[in-house]
Design a protein around this motif. Structure first.
Motif, PDB file in Angstrom:
ATOM      1  N   ASP A 183       0.659  -1.297  -0.052  1.00 59.43           N
ATOM      2  CA  ASP A 183      -0.075   0.186  -0.324  1.00 59.43           C
ATOM      3  C   ASP A 183       0.758   1.198   0.300  1.00 59.43           C
ATOM      4  O   ASP A 183       0.636   2.455   0.435  1.00 59.43           O
ATOM      5  CB  ASP A 183      -1.130  -0.213   1.675  1.00 59.43           C
ATOM      6  CG  ASP A 183      -1.820  -1.073   0.857  1.00 59.43           C
ATOM      7  OD1 ASP A 183      -1.893  -2.017   0.498  1.00 59.43           O
ATOM      8  OD2 ASP A 183      -2.323  -1.738   2.388  1.00 59.43           O
ATOM      9  N   ASP A 205       0.226   1.301  -4.243  1.00 59.02           N
ATOM     10  CA  ASP A 205      -1.349   0.791  -3.881  1.00 59.02           C
ATOM     11  C   ASP A 205      -2.160   0.762  -5.139  1.00 59.02           C
ATOM     12  O   ASP A 205      -1.779   1.803  -6.027  1.00 59.02           O
ATOM     13  CB  ASP A 205      -1.952   1.774  -2.572  1.00 59.02           C
ATOM     14  CG  ASP A 205      -3.144   1.005  -2.211  1.00 59.02           C
ATOM     15  OD1 ASP A 205      -3.004   0.359  -1.279  1.00 59.02           O
ATOM     16  OD2 ASP A 205      -4.037   2.062  -2.652  1.00 59.02           O
ATOM     17  N   ARG A 206      -3.576   0.618  -5.380  1.00 60.61           N
ATOM     18  CA  ARG A 206      -3.872   0.542  -6.491  1.00 60.61           C
ATOM     19  C   ARG A 206      -5.164   1.707  -6.072  1.00 60.61           C
ATOM     20  O   ARG A 206      -5.537   2.080  -7.507  1.00 60.61           O
ATOM     21  CB  ARG A 206      -4.912  -0.785  -6.226  1.00 60.61           C
ATOM     22  CG  ARG A 206      -6.060  -0.619  -5.006  1.00 60.61           C
ATOM     23  CD  ARG A 206      -6.842  -1.957  -5.961  1.00 60.61           C
ATOM     24  NE  ARG A 206      -7.596  -1.835  -5.110  1.00 60.61           N
ATOM     25  CZ  ARG A 206      -8.785  -2.251  -3.229  1.00 60.61           C
ATOM     26  NH1 ARG A 206      -7.013  -3.838  -3.186  1.00 60.61           N
ATOM     27  NH2 ARG A 206      -9.034  -2.140  -2.786  1.00 60.61           N
ATOM     28  N   GLU A 239      -0.179  -2.547  -7.549  1.00 62.22           N
ATOM     29  CA  GLU A 239      -1.358  -3.661  -7.949  1.00 62.22           C
ATOM     30  C   GLU A 239      -2.717  -3.039  -7.978  1.00 62.22           C
ATOM     31  O   GLU A 239      -2.212  -1.647  -8.822  1.00 62.22           O
ATOM     32  CB  GLU A 239      -1.146  -4.378  -6.454  1.00 62.22           C
ATOM     33  CG  GLU A 239      -2.160  -2.859  -5.570  1.00 62.22           C
ATOM     34  CD  GLU A 239      -2.228  -2.709  -3.827  1.00 62.22           C
ATOM     35  OE1 GLU A 239      -1.757  -4.392  -3.098  1.00 62.22           O
ATOM     36  OE2 GLU A 239      -2.849  -2.289  -3.080  1.00 62.22           O
TER      37      GLU A 239
HETATM   38 MG    MG Z   1      -4.493  -2.588  -0.527  1.00 62.02          MG
END
Ligand code: MG
Ligand code: C2E
Ligand code: MG
Ligand code: MG
Length: 273
Positions: A183, A205-206, A239
């Motif tokens: 993250d 982080d996405r 991610e």
């Molecule tokens: Mg996450």
């Protein structure tokens, strides 16, 4: 008592929060039995290494399905486990499953490792995590370099306050276990952790990936995060990659690996072996 101030809004809100509390308390009460009765499960999401164009890592993600409570996602169950102390057992379960799978995979896919999310609570106050992990690896005969541990920025923040956590991380690193800062970018002092903690990879982080192609500022931010991380010698993972466009953009920006629904969804261990 709560009065209805018109439209039934307050009473329905309080009914909702009562339901939430009730669910929370049921999750809390059922957790130990669920662990004992193998109602927990671990699924694995592939991570594609760009340079080799191969899946080299799977991330272990915990799952719990209950007949009455339905699907209990990790964001719901982990905080409760941290509070009731079962996080040690949940963590041990996930590490053991991951280690067993890593050993099974070794014959056919020798360069695969598994990354496991960890909670700072699991490190306890002396050598709890180190002992637990070392014990599981011995029992399952899993080489330490098959396991990576993902920590969050919240974890990193607390780790810095407690020397015993940093020393466990360093001791584990010496045995071949690597640490990933998960993250990345969502915390408040990311850069300092790079200096004090033995981290070798970061996972962007996405939230940044989802607006990568729609917000110019996000793109600049992500470019900056990649440049910075690489200059620190870190391996950079993105991610939440859901589209081919995101994948191509990230590749061009120089990330080392990508993870997300575009590459693959989390799957049962039996579907990977
Ligand atoms: Mg996450
Ligand atoms: P995380 O480590 O950042 O894991 C990624 C989460 O994003 C996973 O949700 C995954 O299913 C989801 N995801 C993966 N690809 C995509 C995508 O392309 N798009 C979108 N929208 N989502 C995607 P999940 O499994 O619900 O886990 C949520 C969080 O719970 C994890 O975030 C991790 O912090 C925590 N967690 C999961 N398993 C464990 C565990 O065994 N132990 C601990 N301590 N935490 C865990
Ligand atoms: Mg993770
Ligand atoms: Mg993450």
């Amino acid at each position: 008592s709560i009065t209805d101030q018109g439209g039934g809004r307050i009473s329905s809100l309080s009914a909702d929060s009562h339901k939430d509390l009730n669910r929370r308390s049921n999750i809390d009460k059922k957790m130990l039995t669920a662990l004992d009765h193998n109602s927990f499960e671990v699924v694995y999401q592939p991570q594609l290494d760009i340079a080799s164009d191969k899946v080299k890592v799977y991330e272990a993600l915990v799952r719990w399905e209950d007949a009455e409570l339905g699907h209990i996602n990790p964001e719901e169950l982990i905080p409760i486990a941290e509070e009731n102390g079962l996080i040690h057992a949940v963590g041990a379960y996930v590490i053991e499953e991951a280690a067993k799978l890593a050993v099974k995979l070794t014959a056919e896919k020798p360069d695969i490792s598994i990354s496991v999310n960890t909670s700072v609570r699991e490190f306890g106050n002396s050598s709890q995590m180190k002992d637990k992990l070392t014990g599981i690896l011995q029992e399952t005969m899993c080489p330490p370099d098959k396991i990576q541990l993902e920590i969050t920025e919240k974890f990193a923040f607390q780790a810095e306050q407690e020397q015993s956590i940093i020393s466990q991380m360093k001791a584990l690193q010496d045995t071949g276990i690597s640490f990933i800062l998960d993250d990345f970018g969502t915390g408040y002092a990311s850069f300092r952790y790079m200096q004090n903690l033995p981290i070798s990879k970061v996972k962007i982080d996405r939230v940044f990936i989802s607006s990568l192609l729609t917000m110019p500022k996000t793109r600049q931010l992500v470019e900056g995060m990649i440049l910075f991380s690489k200059s620190m010698g870190l391996y950079v993972i993105a991610e939440g990659v859901e589209t081919e466009e995101q994948f191509e953009a990230l590749k061009e920006m120089g990330v080392d690996a990508v993870q997300g629904y575009f590459i693959g969804t989390p799957k049962k261990g039996t579907e990977i072996v």
